[in-house]
Design a protein around this motif. Sequence first.
Motif, PDB file in Angstrom:
ATOM      1  N   GLY A  57     -45.066 -24.413 -90.549  1.00 39.49           N
ATOM      2  CA  GLY A  57     -45.058 -24.261 -89.105  1.00 39.49           C
ATOM      3  C   GLY A  57     -45.580 -25.465 -88.352  1.00 39.49           C
ATOM      4  O   GLY A  57     -46.165 -25.340 -87.279  1.00 39.49           O
ATOM      5  N   ILE A  58     -45.361 -26.656 -88.935  1.00 35.90           N
ATOM      6  CA  ILE A  58     -45.857 -27.903 -88.336  1.00 35.90           C
ATOM      7  C   ILE A  58     -44.661 -28.738 -87.878  1.00 35.90           C
ATOM      8  O   ILE A  58     -43.927 -29.269 -88.706  1.00 35.90           O
ATOM      9  N   PRO A  59     -44.423 -28.876 -86.583  1.00 34.97           N
ATOM     10  CA  PRO A  59     -43.373 -29.804 -86.160  1.00 34.97           C
ATOM     11  C   PRO A  59     -43.807 -31.246 -86.393  1.00 34.97           C
ATOM     12  O   PRO A  59     -45.013 -31.489 -86.471  1.00 34.97           O
ATOM     13  N   PRO A  60     -42.817 -32.182 -86.530  1.00 31.11           N
ATOM     14  CA  PRO A  60     -41.399 -31.974 -86.335  1.00 31.11           C
ATOM     15  C   PRO A  60     -40.659 -31.732 -87.651  1.00 31.11           C
ATOM     16  O   PRO A  60     -41.171 -32.020 -88.729  1.00 31.11           O
ATOM     17  N   PRO A  96     -37.634 -28.215 -83.292  1.00 28.21           N
ATOM     18  CA  PRO A  96     -38.685 -27.588 -82.477  1.00 28.21           C
ATOM     19  C   PRO A  96     -38.710 -28.074 -81.032  1.00 28.21           C
ATOM     20  O   PRO A  96     -39.104 -27.335 -80.129  1.00 28.21           O
ATOM     21  N   HIS A  97     -38.295 -29.326 -80.804  1.00 34.57           N
ATOM     22  CA  HIS A  97     -38.377 -29.899 -79.459  1.00 34.57           C
ATOM     23  C   HIS A  97     -37.026 -29.954 -78.750  1.00 34.57           C
ATOM     24  O   HIS A  97     -36.950 -30.472 -77.629  1.00 34.57           O
ATOM     25  N   ASP A  98     -35.974 -29.437 -79.394  1.00 35.14           N
ATOM     26  CA  ASP A  98     -34.642 -29.345 -78.790  1.00 35.14           C
ATOM     27  C   ASP A  98     -34.164 -30.699 -78.269  1.00 35.14           C
ATOM     28  O   ASP A  98     -33.646 -30.811 -77.163  1.00 35.14           O
ATOM     29  N   ARG A  99     -34.317 -31.715 -79.094  1.00 34.12           N
ATOM     30  CA  ARG A  99     -33.870 -33.062 -78.727  1.00 34.12           C
ATOM     31  C   ARG A  99     -32.779 -33.486 -79.706  1.00 34.12           C
ATOM     32  O   ARG A  99     -33.021 -33.581 -80.911  1.00 34.12           O
ATOM     33  N   LEU A 100     -31.586 -33.726 -79.161  1.00 38.37           N
ATOM     34  CA  LEU A 100     -30.435 -34.072 -79.982  1.00 38.37           C
ATOM     35  C   LEU A 100     -30.107 -35.551 -79.794  1.00 38.37           C
ATOM     36  O   LEU A 100     -29.710 -35.982 -78.723  1.00 38.37           O
ATOM     37  N   TYR A 101     -30.319 -36.305 -80.855  1.00 37.58           N
ATOM     38  CA  TYR A 101     -30.034 -37.743 -80.876  1.00 37.58           C
ATOM     39  C   TYR A 101     -28.676 -37.957 -81.536  1.00 37.58           C
ATOM     40  O   TYR A 101     -28.362 -37.310 -82.552  1.00 37.58           O
TER      41      TYR A 101
END
Length: 280
Positions: A108-111, A133-138
């Motif tokens: 349970g540790i992002p990222p 977890p941060h909803d960032r799509l590169y």
Amino acid sequence: MSHASASSASLEAWHARYIAESAARAGAAVIRDRVDKAHTVETKGTNDFVTEADKAAQDAIVQVLRRSFPNDTILAEEQDDAVGSIADVSGRRWIIDPIDGTTNFMHGIPPYAVSIALQQDDAIVAAVVFNVPHDRLYAAVKGGGATCNGEPLAVNNADTLPEAVIATGFPYQRVAHTEVFLDVLGALLPKARGIRRHGAASIDLVRVAEGAYGAYYETGLKPWDVAAGALIVREAGGRVTTVGGSGGLHPLFDAQTVATNGRLHETMQDALAPLQHIHA
């Protein structure tokens, strides 16, 4: 290559990126459904784990890719013949890590991230890294730049180590070279603005691409750890090589990766010279 065929190849890469984004979102949906739940964990090696979420996410990713590209080959972390993969292919191959940062995910540790890249012959031509977890799509297309959630990416302009935060990974599976790694780390600590270790290579790479880090280095990585992130760094204006300076596919398949904003590359190569013979 004619102008028409070059344009055609570019359109194919953009289409591949679009499908890869859909595949990454499908994998992320599976991962999110299993967050904070008990996992079935298998051990592949020392500190090398796979959960039922890795396998289910990979199945979801492959299903999306197969619908659009049934004839492409696939190199994925959780497939039986992934070990010993070769760099050179003729045609198209998808390189997939369904959960980069499995240990982080388990605890349970992002990222942690989904990483998908398309290799066309001797080059990576499309790439997606989804920080779940941060909803960032590169994403990136060769020659087409890199973005995060649709916004253009660019590396930072740090010229010296005191201006730069550096990311790395530790040799947690093999300890034969621990002293060398610690010596290199010890030499960098007083010079850099900071050192970070997040446990997901694809995330470290895209953070170089977006300018958070000035550099990232690690050895012992697999192609699926590096393939997507390396293209994203390059398309954001950065540089990715081995410690010795070999580019192309070498950082993916030689188990040795140095990624920088470009300005710091020679400085990092000099600092990492003691690691040049280490590929594990």
